[in-house]
Design an enzyme around this catalytic site. Structure first.
Site, PDB file in Angstrom:
ATOM      1  N   LYS A  46       0.950  -1.086  -0.084  1.00  0.00           N
ATOM      2  CA  LYS A  46       0.103  -0.087  -0.232  1.00  0.00           C
ATOM      3  C   LYS A  46       0.791   1.148  -0.126  1.00  0.00           C
ATOM      4  O   LYS A  46       2.221   1.168   0.323  1.00  0.00           O
ATOM      5  CB  LYS A  46      -1.089  -0.025   1.265  1.00  0.00           C
ATOM      6  CG  LYS A  46      -0.101   0.004   2.434  1.00  0.00           C
ATOM      7  CD  LYS A  46      -1.116  -0.112   3.726  1.00  0.00           C
ATOM      8  CE  LYS A  46      -0.195   0.118   5.080  1.00  0.00           C
ATOM      9  NZ  LYS A  46      -1.185   0.055   6.121  1.00  0.00           N
ATOM     10  N   TYR A 267      17.016  29.775   7.310  1.00  0.00           N
ATOM     11  CA  TYR A 267      15.856  30.279   7.767  1.00  0.00           C
ATOM     12  C   TYR A 267      15.927  30.650   9.595  1.00  0.00           C
ATOM     13  O   TYR A 267      16.021  29.411  10.129  1.00  0.00           O
ATOM     14  CB  TYR A 267      14.572  30.034   7.450  1.00  0.00           C
ATOM     15  CG  TYR A 267      14.200  30.045   6.120  1.00  0.00           C
ATOM     16  CD1 TYR A 267      13.978  31.354   5.471  1.00  0.00           C
ATOM     17  CD2 TYR A 267      14.154  29.108   5.058  1.00  0.00           C
ATOM     18  CE1 TYR A 267      13.765  31.777   4.169  1.00  0.00           C
ATOM     19  CE2 TYR A 267      13.635  29.379   3.633  1.00  0.00           C
ATOM     20  CZ  TYR A 267      13.601  30.692   3.170  1.00  0.00           C
ATOM     21  OH  TYR A 267      13.317  30.823   1.978  1.00  0.00           O
TER      22      TYR A 267
END
Length: 382
Positions: A46, A267
């Site tokens: 899956k 950042y």
């Protein structure tokens, strides 16, 4: 939309890729078989085979797997059209009675976990010869999917009376097989039903398969084990289990900065240099699937030598420490996880699970297969 297609050495493309090692995949399957030697194996593919490519993994295991387990009917149909003939189990069953004719035509097996699904079965008109193998799921305490144990006998009688029922199995799913509570309480609820049942039984996911042999039964359902990561890192590492990483996530250094004491990185300036440093900027960020919350110090490997992440992960780039690696520079290969840095390590440092990391591999990251022909695949699910 499809993944980029290229061949090494990738001069025209952003220098990032994931390598999928099919030999490692097969090794892990065989290691799983050793761990559950008396059981058949549903290879769980899956979520695009946990980010590794559903078609790629199915073909890689096509001569080994007893069966495949997934979620989407569309994916199951694609597997059948690609020549996969093993049993295929739809783990969430079907979502409408309209799905049943296609399920029957493709010889798929389904999990039944709600009374509504049984109503849909009974109301559906199929060809007289159609037979659909069923697994009745019992809710033993996870409280996600499944029929209460008290209703099992009644529901089984309805399934056996359905004229299109193929072989009927019984299954459950453990909520804490990787944790301290383990499986005892749920196993105690399920075992009496299994003992009276004359069909195939399935209980064990990867963690239960590894830790609780009493749950192996007729079918086991390994997922993360197949891809070379531990389902229970507090109890055993991938190396302890004898697994090999299937995915190696790599990018290259695209710039080098020299920092002085007090200079900040990225950042928010989340990392401050305490000494003169060399810092490599790497072409990988959270838009590629690297975890945004990975902190400074998260391990990486630069040209095969372990180093560390510095500062905040941004959308397209990260910074890594090159200070103790004088040979490293522009073009150096940085392994985010794989051979030198385990998926489990990165997940632990980022405060997540190894499953999430591989499932999050971004569509824009090219994939190169190893140990078949090293030809990149054109689509996300190839």
């Amino acid at each position: 939309m499809s993944r980029p297609v290229h061949t090494e050495p990738f001069p025209l493309f952003r220098p990032i890729h994931a390598r999928i090692d099919l030999a490692a995949l097969r090794h892990n399957y065989l290691r799983t078989r050793e761990l559950a030697c008396r059981s058949k194996i549903w290879a769980v593919i899956k979520a695009n085979a946990y980010g590794h490519g559903i078609m790629r993994v199915a073909h890689g295991l096509s001569d080994l797997a007893d069966g495949f387990a997934l979620l989407d009917l569309e994916d199951a149909v694609r597997l059948r059209e690609a020549g996969i003939r093993q049993p295929i189990l739809l783990l969430e069953g079907f979502f409408s009675a309209r799905d049943l004719p296609e399920i029957a035509a493709r010889s798929l097996s389904v999990v039944v976990h709600t009374l509504e699904q049984i109503d849909w079965l009974e109301a559906c008109e199929l060809d007289a010869a159609a037979r659909i193998p069923l697994f009745l799921k019992i809710n033993t305490g996870m409280n996600r999917l499944g029929i209460p144990p008290a209703l099992a006998a009644t529901v089984l009688a309805r399934l056996r009376a359905w004229p299109h029922a193929g072989p009927i199995g019984l299954m459950t799913h453990f909520a804490d097989a990787d944790g301290e509570r383990g499986v005892d309480a749920q196993f105690a609820r399920f075992a009496p039903l299994a003992a009276q049942f004359d069909g195939p039984v399935s209980m064990a996911n990867s963690a239960a398969l590894l830790r609780f042999p009493q749950t192996h039964a007729d079918w086991v359902r390994p997922g993360i084990l197949l891809y070379g990561a531990s389902p229970a890192t507090a109890h055993a590492t991938a190396s302890d289990i004898g697994l090999k990483p299937v995915m190696r996530f790599e990018a290259r250094v695209i710039a080098v900065q020299r920092l002085e004491p007090g200079d900040r990185v990225g950042y928010g300036g989340m990392y401050t240099a305490e000494k003169s440093m060399r810092v490599g900027t790497v072409a990988c960020g959270y838009a590629d699937g690297y975890p945004r919350h990975a902190p400074s110090g998260t391990p990486v490997a630069v040209d095969g030598h372990r180093s560390r992440l510095l500062g905040r992960v941004s959308m397209d780039m990260i910074a890594v420490d090159l200070s103790d690696l004088p040979q490293a520079g522009l073009g150096s290969v940085v392994e985010l996880w794989g051979e030198h840095v385990s998926l489990d390590e990165v997940a632990q440092r980022a405060g997540t699970v190894n499953y999430e990391l591989v499932c999050a591999l971004a569509l824009r990251v090219p994939v190169v297969e190893m140990n078949r022909q090293c030809v990149p695949q054109a689509s996300r699910t190839d």
